[in-house]
Design a protein around this motif. Structure first.
Motif, PDB file in Angstrom:
ATOM      1  N   THR A  36      60.119  72.614 131.262  1.00  0.00           N
ATOM      2  CA  THR A  36      60.930  72.196 130.119  1.00  0.00           C
ATOM      3  C   THR A  36      60.057  72.171 128.869  1.00  0.00           C
ATOM      4  O   THR A  36      58.846  71.991 128.946  1.00  0.00           O
ATOM      5  N   ALA A  37      60.713  72.349 127.734  1.00  0.00           N
ATOM      6  CA  ALA A  37      60.048  72.279 126.438  1.00  0.00           C
ATOM      7  C   ALA A  37      60.894  71.435 125.505  1.00  0.00           C
ATOM      8  O   ALA A  37      62.125  71.402 125.635  1.00  0.00           O
ATOM      9  N   ARG A  38      60.262  70.750 124.570  1.00  0.00           N
ATOM     10  CA  ARG A  38      60.982  69.969 123.568  1.00  0.00           C
ATOM     11  C   ARG A  38      61.631  70.939 122.593  1.00  0.00           C
ATOM     12  O   ARG A  38      60.988  71.875 122.118  1.00  0.00           O
ATOM     13  N   GLY A  39      62.903  70.716 122.299  1.00  0.00           N
ATOM     14  CA  GLY A  39      63.575  71.572 121.333  1.00  0.00           C
ATOM     15  C   GLY A  39      65.060  71.644 121.588  1.00  0.00           C
ATOM     16  O   GLY A  39      65.633  70.831 122.308  1.00  0.00           O
ATOM     17  N   ALA A  40      65.672  72.637 120.980  1.00  0.00           N
ATOM     18  CA  ALA A  40      67.115  72.850 121.090  1.00  0.00           C
ATOM     19  C   ALA A  40      67.387  74.316 121.392  1.00  0.00           C
ATOM     20  O   ALA A  40      66.627  75.201 120.994  1.00  0.00           O
ATOM     21  N   LEU A  41      68.480  74.542 122.089  1.00  0.00           N
ATOM     22  CA  LEU A  41      68.914  75.883 122.455  1.00  0.00           C
ATOM     23  C   LEU A  41      70.263  76.135 121.788  1.00  0.00           C
ATOM     24  O   LEU A  41      71.142  75.267 121.808  1.00  0.00           O
ATOM     25  N   TYR A  42      70.426  77.325 121.211  1.00  0.00           N
ATOM     26  CA  TYR A  42      71.658  77.701 120.514  1.00  0.00           C
ATOM     27  C   TYR A  42      72.190  78.994 121.095  1.00  0.00           C
ATOM     28  O   TYR A  42      71.420  79.875 121.481  1.00  0.00           O
ATOM     29  N   ARG A  43      73.517  79.118 121.119  1.00  0.00           N
ATOM     30  CA  ARG A  43      74.141  80.366 121.562  1.00  0.00           C
ATOM     31  C   ARG A  43      74.173  81.298 120.368  1.00  0.00           C
ATOM     32  O   ARG A  43      74.829  81.028 119.381  1.00  0.00           O
TER      33      ARG A  43
END
Length: 129
Positions: free
Chosen positions: A35-42
């Motif tokens: 896992t990594a800190r952050g956000a995922l966007y479509r």
């Protein structure tokens, strides 16, 4: 060595059955989930990762036996190699990821455009959508 790891969070993950995901599994050993800190966007049919913040992004960690050659091929796939016109959609950068054996520095592909108007992938797992 930090340049010998790759964190993938989308269409390159072992659970995705695309041609580049299959290629990556053949040429680089999967270390396991990370896992990594952050956000995922479509973005369209694929995700974009923006590091930082409080969210967590689920992905997989690979060991890179020949980092220079493998990353050059992946830069072409992600269209962020120098010969592609700018601005690039992605840039390759280092992030800290939490793997089974603790934190490591790994290469990843960071979404380099504005995320305004893109849907956030809640939960941070592209394959879990």
């Amino acid at each position: 060595m930090s340049d010998s790891f790759l964190f993938v969070y989308g269409t390159l993950r072992p659970g995705f059955d695309g041609p580049m995901a299959r290629w990556l599994r053949r040429v680089a050993p999967v270390i396991g989930p990370a896992t990594a800190r952050g956000a995922l966007y479509r973005v369209e049919t694929y995700p974009g990762f923006v590091p930082g913040g409080e969210g967590a992004v689920t992905g997989d960690l690979f060991a890179l036996p020949d980092p220079a050659a493998l990353l050059a091929r992946l830069d072409d796939y992600e269209e962020c190699a120098a010969h592609f016109p700018t601005p690039h959609e992605y840039r390759r950068g280092m992030v800290t990821v939490q793997g089974h054996d603790g934190p490591v520095e790994a290469w990843t592909y960071i979404y380099a455009r504005d995320v305004a108007g893109l849907a956030r992938i809640e939960g941070g797992d592209f394959l879990g959508v």
